[in-house]
Design a protein around this motif. Structure first.
Motif: not given
Length: 311
Positions: A100-106, A108-117
């Motif tokens: 759901a949140y790991d947009d670039n599928q790497d 790990k979670i970066d700060i932008r991905e956490l901001a979606q949650l």
């Protein structure tokens, strides 16, 4: 203040500190509904800093496991321990969460991905919802040049504030007070200024303003002894944005930034300048800081050869 009221306040503070110690996320949930509260810029930065323990710009590995355990268990009305989340449940949860949140599928979670949650102040959230990541590092370098107004090689606090103001205007948000803008700027510096010198160097700004993909990290450039004409055409088109047949100025610096990222995690404008001097001495002859398709091919083949030689 009466003794009783002082005692109650001390108990409440002790309870809050205990919750923070056992489950950091509980303090950000409504005690009755267990819904997440809307976070201020400062609170969001607190959450990020707490879980990105090694300050590398990602929540990953054991950091991610800890965050997910606490995030889920904090939603329980009863004060259950994060350890109540079994390993099997954690793996299933992680798979769903990353999808759901790991947009670039790497992974790990970066700060932008956490901001979606996490629910945040609308204006601050917009700073992380730069919905269209930059197409390439050429665009990044153009933005860098525009906001590094004094040419110092850094984005200082005032320059960062100008960038954030323009970003909000682009999102048609014009009612942000100067005090709020200063708060956002301070928070951005606290989050992205890894070496804490009060300004953003190139590698730090790159985390705030990401590019869709560093094309040079693709597998075709790792250990390849032969690059197809199509491969070269794709790379050249990515950097030759004005289609004039050469890579120059911000186009060249964008290409160099991507090359530099392959070998150096933290880099600044001086690193880029030195890298540019070294590379141009090796490929061009009095051509005014430009490289053509043939020279680009030489560089990419050298890059592939080097990665082939590495153990």
């Amino acid at each position: 203040m009466s003794v009783d009221s002082y005692s109650e306040e001390a108990k409440a503070l002790k309870k809050l500190n205990l919750e923070k110690a056992t489950n950091f996320m509980r303090q950000y949930r409504d005690p009755d509904s267990r819904e997440l509260k809307k976070l201020s810029a400062h609170q969001f930065m607190e959450v990020w800093s707490h879980y990105d323990k090694d300050s590398n710009g990602y929540i990953e590995g054991t950091e991610l496991d800890g965050f997910l355990r606490e995030f889920v268990s904090s939603a329980n009305v009863q004060d259950v321990s994060p350890e109540a989340v079994s390993d099997a449940m954690l793996e299933e949860l992680k798979a769903c969460f990353m999808e759901a949140y790991d947009d670039n599928q790497d992974g790990k979670i970066d700060i932008r991905e956490l901001a979606q949650l996490l629910p945040m102040e609308e204006n601050f959230l917009l700073l992380f919802r730069f919905d269209n990541p930059l197409e390439s590092s050429v665009e990044f370098m153009k933005i860098w040049r525009e906001y590094d107004m004094d040419g110092s090689g850094y984005i200082e606090a005032d320059e960062l504030k100008n960038f954030l103001r323009d970003l909000l205007k682009e999102a048609k948000i014009n009612d942000v007070s100067e005090d709020k803008l200063i708060e956002y700027t301070d928070t951005m510096l606290q989050v992205f200024d890894a070496n804490k010198d009060g300004r953003l160097q190139l590698s730090e700004m790159a985390k705030l303003l990401p590019v869709k993909e560093n094309f040079l990290t693709r597998q075709i450039f790792k250990g390849a002894t032969k690059l197809t004409k199509e491969d070269i055409e794709k790379v050249f088109a990515l950097y030759d944005r004005d289609n004039n047949g050469t890579i120059e100025n911000e186009e060249l610096r964008g290409f160099l930034k991507d090359l530099l990222e392959l070998v150096k995690k933290d880099y600044d404008a001086q690193d880029l300048e030195e890298f540019e001097d070294t590379l141009l001495r090796g490929v061009e002859r009095d051509r005014g800081g430009k490289i053509n398709k043939k020279e680009l091919t030489m560089i990419l083949l050298a890059l592939a050869k080097k990665s082939n030689e590495e153990p």
